[in-house]
Design an enzyme around this catalytic site. Structure first.
Site, PDB file in Angstrom:
ATOM      1  N   GLU A  43      -3.024 -22.943  22.105  1.00 42.77           N
ATOM      2  CA  GLU A  43      -4.296 -23.625  21.854  1.00 42.77           C
ATOM      3  C   GLU A  43      -5.271 -22.781  21.041  1.00 42.77           C
ATOM      4  O   GLU A  43      -6.319 -23.279  20.617  1.00 42.77           O
ATOM      5  CB  GLU A  43      -4.922 -24.056  23.177  1.00 42.77           C
ATOM      6  CG  GLU A  43      -4.107 -25.148  23.870  1.00 42.77           C
ATOM      7  CD  GLU A  43      -4.783 -25.705  25.114  1.00 42.77           C
ATOM      8  OE1 GLU A  43      -5.996 -25.465  25.290  1.00 42.77           O
ATOM      9  OE2 GLU A  43      -4.091 -26.375  25.895  1.00 42.77           O
TER      10      GLU A  43
ATOM     11  N   SER B 234     -15.665 -28.983  25.192  1.00 46.16           N
ATOM     12  CA  SER B 234     -16.378 -29.582  26.325  1.00 46.16           C
ATOM     13  C   SER B 234     -17.512 -28.674  26.790  1.00 46.16           C
ATOM     14  O   SER B 234     -17.521 -27.470  26.521  1.00 46.16           O
ATOM     15  CB  SER B 234     -15.411 -29.811  27.487  1.00 46.16           C
ATOM     16  OG  SER B 234     -15.024 -28.574  28.063  1.00 46.16           O
TER      17      SER B 234
ATOM     18  N   ASP C 241       0.813  -1.222   0.000  1.00 43.76           N
ATOM     19  CA  ASP C 241       0.000   0.000   0.000  1.00 43.76           C
ATOM     20  C   ASP C 241       0.842   1.265   0.000  1.00 43.76           C
ATOM     21  O   ASP C 241       0.585   2.199  -0.765  1.00 43.76           O
ATOM     22  CB  ASP C 241      -0.919   0.026   1.233  1.00 43.76           C
ATOM     23  CG  ASP C 241      -2.048  -0.983   1.139  1.00 43.76           C
ATOM     24  OD1 ASP C 241      -2.387  -1.392   0.014  1.00 43.76           O
ATOM     25  OD2 ASP C 241      -2.592  -1.353   2.194  1.00 43.76           O
ATOM     26  N   THR C 242       1.847   1.304   0.880  1.00 45.26           N
ATOM     27  CA  THR C 242       2.625   2.527   1.053  1.00 45.26           C
ATOM     28  C   THR C 242       3.547   2.823  -0.129  1.00 45.26           C
ATOM     29  O   THR C 242       4.040   3.943  -0.260  1.00 45.26           O
ATOM     30  CB  THR C 242       3.460   2.463   2.340  1.00 45.26           C
ATOM     31  OG1 THR C 242       4.205   1.234   2.361  1.00 45.26           O
ATOM     32  CG2 THR C 242       2.565   2.524   3.574  1.00 45.26           C
TER      33      THR C 242
ATOM     34  N   HIS D 258      -6.268  -4.470  -3.549  1.00 51.97           N
ATOM     35  CA  HIS D 258      -6.785  -3.894  -2.304  1.00 51.97           C
ATOM     36  C   HIS D 258      -7.132  -2.443  -2.598  1.00 51.97           C
ATOM     37  O   HIS D 258      -6.458  -1.781  -3.392  1.00 51.97           O
ATOM     38  CB  HIS D 258      -5.728  -3.995  -1.203  1.00 51.97           C
ATOM     39  CG  HIS D 258      -6.102  -3.363   0.102  1.00 51.97           C
ATOM     40  ND1 HIS D 258      -7.356  -3.488   0.658  1.00 51.97           N
ATOM     41  CD2 HIS D 258      -5.385  -2.592   0.971  1.00 51.97           C
ATOM     42  CE1 HIS D 258      -7.388  -2.839   1.818  1.00 51.97           C
ATOM     43  NE2 HIS D 258      -6.203  -2.277   2.015  1.00 51.97           N
TER      44      HIS D 258
ATOM     45  N   ASP E 279     -11.752  -4.504   5.515  1.00 53.43           N
ATOM     46  CA  ASP E 279     -10.442  -5.142   5.621  1.00 53.43           C
ATOM     47  C   ASP E 279      -9.615  -4.501   6.731  1.00 53.43           C
ATOM     48  O   ASP E 279      -9.026  -5.198   7.571  1.00 53.43           O
ATOM     49  CB  ASP E 279      -9.709  -5.034   4.284  1.00 53.43           C
ATOM     50  CG  ASP E 279      -8.380  -5.763   4.278  1.00 53.43           C
ATOM     51  OD1 ASP E 279      -8.388  -7.004   4.196  1.00 53.43           O
ATOM     52  OD2 ASP E 279      -7.334  -5.102   4.357  1.00 53.43           O
TER      53      ASP E 279
END
Length: 337
Positions: free
Chosen positions: A232, A253, A84-85, A109, A192
């Site tokens: 996790e 669970s 982008d930059t 983008h 985005d």
């Protein structure tokens, strides 16, 4: 679905097969676009600076490589896949002088168009084709005869068929095999940026680091805190990725699900939601874009400081040691086979 979705039968590959496409940049998305366009029968030229380290790689893969200016001069369609930059200077110096009437300017983008950093002339098409996956996945799916869903948008329709041309491009990289979703530059850019800042990168990283801090400050071992707050996370995200939040809750669970439903809203409460709305407001108003452009032009002092501070967080040292125990994480996640 409430959005328009287009598939292979909706796209005419012939619209792009008779034209030359310049892919400016040869990173994650650039290589995937270029190789898949070529394999779809499109004439492709890569635009890279003379000293670019990506030049040998592109040439080894049988692609023609020119400077960005040479590629832009030769091409009918110019796809900008540089960071982008870097895009504004690249456009001004190398693309704009060769953007003749009837050509098309494509983006992966919408940032530079949404915030007016690039202002193309009125006599060219301006469109976006944005696969919703990293480049290695886009290429792998194409090779396997499948595709990655993509977003397609038109900002300027000088030819009267800019959307058809964008769909043809999407088809050439496999996007319409999975589905091309019609959107706008504004919608793609704002959602985005919000996702990156409030949820996927900023929000998730801050949540993980803060959870780690709460446990270690309470006297728990950093190694155990790392497992519970960072390691996790992949297990949970994979379940959500495969079947949504409902699939995740079905798979955990009852104790975990009860804690999720009863405590989660206390962590992400109405005050957090208001702060997320404030972040969205900064994106929509252009405040974030102005801040980021100014930061980049100033040499990124705050960015460098924040990056260094985050890299020095205790969770990084703990994680580095623990990952040495995990043979399955030796292989880079971007490695495909």
């Amino acid at each position: 679905m409430s959005v328009e979705v287009f598939y292979d039968d909706d796209a005419d590959l012939g619209l792009i097969q008779g034209r030359t496409v310049a892919v400016i940049g040869y990173g994650s998305q650039g290589h995937a676009h270029a190789l898949s366009l070529r394999d779809s029968g499109v004439d492709v030229v890569i635009g890279l600076p003379a000293g670019s380290k990506s030049r040998p790689k592109a040439e080894e893969q049988g692609l023609r490589v020119r400077t960005p200016a040479e590629a832009a001069a030769e091409a009918d369609i110019i796809m900008i896949l540089a960071p982008d930059t870097a895009q504004r200077a690249l456009y001004t110096e190398s693309i704009a002088p060769h953007l003749a009437a009837g050509k098309a300017l494509f983006f992966g983008h919408g940032f530079n168009i949404r915030y007016g950093l690039i202002q193309p002339p009125a006599d060219v098409d301006v469109a976006m084709v944005a696969p919703k996956g990293p480049g290695h996945l886009v290429r792998r799916q194409y090779v396997d005869g499948k595709g990655v869903p993509c977003l397609v948008a038109v900002e300027q329709d000088a030819s009267g068929n800019a959307f058809g041309l964008a769909l043809a491009y999407a088809k050439a990289i496999g996007g319409t095999r999975a589905g091309a979703i019609r959107t706008t530059f504004t919608e793609e850019t704002e959602t985005d940026l919000f996702g990156e800042q409030a949820v996927l990168c900023g929000g998730a990283a801050a949540l993980v680091q803060t959870g780690f801090e709460v446990l270690t400050e309470a006297g728990y071992a950093p190694e155990v805190a790392y497992f519970e707050c960072l390691h996790e996370l992949k297990l949970i995200v994979d379940l959500m990725y495969e079947g949504g939040i409902a699939r995740m809750r079905y798979s955990i669970s009852d104790t975990a699900e009860y804690g999720d439903l009863s405590r989660g809203p206390r962590v992400i409460d109405s005050q957090v939601k208001e702060r997320m709305r404030a972040i969205l407001g900064e994106i929509r108003s252009g405040e974030f874009a102005r801040e980021w452009v100014a930061e980049d032009e100033a040499g990124r002092p705050n960015f460098a400081k924040w990056r260094a501070e985050s890299a020095a967080h205790p969770i990084e040292e703990t994680g580095s040691k623990l990952r040495g125990m995990m043979s399955w994480v030796d292989r880079p996640i971007t490695e495909t086979a």
